[in-house]
Design a protein around this motif. Structure first.
Motif, PDB file in Angstrom:
ATOM      1  N   GLU A  45      41.615  41.871  62.688  1.00 48.09           N
ATOM      2  CA  GLU A  45      42.710  41.278  61.914  1.00 48.09           C
ATOM      3  C   GLU A  45      42.472  41.456  60.424  1.00 48.09           C
ATOM      4  N   LEU A  46      41.245  41.234  60.024  1.00 48.55           N
ATOM      5  CA  LEU A  46      40.870  41.334  58.613  1.00 48.55           C
ATOM      6  C   LEU A  46      41.039  42.758  58.092  1.00 48.55           C
ATOM      7  N   VAL A  47      40.662  43.740  58.897  1.00 48.43           N
ATOM      8  CA  VAL A  47      40.802  45.146  58.506  1.00 48.43           C
ATOM      9  C   VAL A  47      42.261  45.454  58.189  1.00 48.43           C
ATOM     10  N   ASP A  48      43.173  45.020  59.045  1.00 47.76           N
ATOM     11  CA  ASP A  48      44.600  45.247  58.804  1.00 47.76           C
ATOM     12  C   ASP A  48      45.069  44.510  57.555  1.00 47.76           C
ATOM     13  N   TYR A  49      44.623  43.282  57.393  1.00 49.84           N
ATOM     14  CA  TYR A  49      45.071  42.436  56.297  1.00 49.84           C
ATOM     15  C   TYR A  49      44.622  42.962  54.928  1.00 49.84           C
ATOM     16  N   ILE A  50      43.404  43.490  54.839  1.00 45.67           N
ATOM     17  CA  ILE A  50      42.858  43.888  53.538  1.00 45.67           C
ATOM     18  C   ILE A  50      43.189  45.318  53.148  1.00 45.67           C
ATOM     19  N   SER A  51      43.871  46.022  54.000  1.00 39.69           N
ATOM     20  CA  SER A  51      44.206  47.410  53.727  1.00 39.69           C
ATOM     21  C   SER A  51      44.912  47.546  52.375  1.00 39.69           C
ATOM     22  N   GLY A  52      44.392  48.417  51.530  1.00 39.80           N
ATOM     23  CA  GLY A  52      45.002  48.678  50.229  1.00 39.80           C
ATOM     24  C   GLY A  52      44.611  47.689  49.142  1.00 39.80           C
ATOM     25  N   LYS A  53      43.698  46.779  49.434  1.00 44.46           N
ATOM     26  CA  LYS A  53      43.267  45.787  48.436  1.00 44.46           C
ATOM     27  C   LYS A  53      41.819  46.032  48.032  1.00 44.46           C
ATOM     28  N   GLU A  54      41.456  45.483  46.877  1.00 39.36           N
ATOM     29  CA  GLU A  54      40.066  45.529  46.446  1.00 39.36           C
ATOM     30  C   GLU A  54      39.339  44.397  47.156  1.00 39.36           C
ATOM     31  N   VAL A  55      38.305  44.739  47.917  1.00 40.00           N
ATOM     32  CA  VAL A  55      37.597  43.735  48.705  1.00 40.00           C
ATOM     33  C   VAL A  55      36.125  43.721  48.317  1.00 40.00           C
ATOM     34  N   TYR A  56      35.617  42.502  48.140  1.00 38.48           N
ATOM     35  CA  TYR A  56      34.224  42.288  47.759  1.00 38.48           C
ATOM     36  C   TYR A  56      33.568  41.388  48.793  1.00 38.48           C
ATOM     37  N   GLU A  78      34.370  50.881  52.978  1.00 35.82           N
ATOM     38  CA  GLU A  78      34.995  51.060  51.672  1.00 35.82           C
ATOM     39  C   GLU A  78      34.920  49.820  50.782  1.00 35.82           C
ATOM     40  N   VAL A  79      34.505  48.685  51.297  1.00 33.73           N
ATOM     41  CA  VAL A  79      34.464  47.470  50.485  1.00 33.73           C
ATOM     42  C   VAL A  79      33.244  47.478  49.567  1.00 33.73           C
ATOM     43  N   GLU A  80      33.321  46.701  48.489  1.00 30.17           N
ATOM     44  CA  GLU A  80      32.217  46.628  47.531  1.00 30.17           C
ATOM     45  C   GLU A  80      31.355  45.410  47.844  1.00 30.17           C
ATOM     46  N   HIS A  81      30.059  45.610  47.827  1.00 31.45           N
ATOM     47  CA  HIS A  81      29.127  44.529  48.124  1.00 31.45           C
ATOM     48  C   HIS A  81      28.534  43.977  46.840  1.00 31.45           C
ATOM     49  N   LEU A  82      28.587  42.656  46.704  1.00 29.95           N
ATOM     50  CA  LEU A  82      28.009  41.967  45.565  1.00 29.95           C
ATOM     51  C   LEU A  82      26.759  41.240  46.053  1.00 29.95           C
ATOM     52  N   TYR A  83      25.719  41.272  45.247  1.00 31.50           N
ATOM     53  CA  TYR A  83      24.438  40.701  45.662  1.00 31.50           C
ATOM     54  C   TYR A  83      23.972  39.631  44.678  1.00 31.50           C
TER      55      TYR A  83
END
Length: 117
Positions: A45-56, A78-83
């Motif tokens: 569900e999340l994959v569909d929802y976040i499509s085309g958005k910047e995700v961290y 494709e998402v960006e990981h913050l540490y």
């Protein structure tokens, strides 16, 4: 999932993480909690929802957080990981200054008072 109009999404583990991050950020960003784990169906569900958005992804620097991070790396490369620094272990217990610096480095607008020491 709240606001489909926001272009940025931060995924955290728990509600205390969400509250802390929300207090620091200045721009409209949706913050989604996984509550520590995420099922395959919820992830789909999340994959569909976040499509085309910047995700961290911003999770704790512990075993559970790293397991969740590996799952996101596998399913959402494709998402960006913050540490956060490992010395703080949890997003909720990391100092606001540290979190603000991490978020700002990802080009997320934060309240400037959190950048002052």
């Amino acid at each position: 999932m709240l606001d489909s109009n926001t272009e940025k999404i931060i995924i955290v583990e728990g509600t205390s993480d969400k509250r802390k991050v929300k207090s620091i950020i200045k721009e409209p960003i949706e913050i989604i909690c996984t509550n520590g784990t995420i099922s395959i169906s919820r992830l789909d569900e999340l994959v569909d929802y976040i499509s085309g958005k910047e995700v961290y992804i911003l999770v704790d620097a512990d075993d559970a957080g790293e397991k969740l991070r590996r799952q996101f790396i596998r399913e959402l490369p494709e998402v960006e990981h913050l540490y956060i620094d490992k010395m703080y272990r949890e997003v909720a217990s990391a100092p606001e200054h540290h979190l603000a610096t991490v978020l700002l480095a990802a080009n997320i607008d934060v309240h400037t008072e959190y950048l002052e020491r």
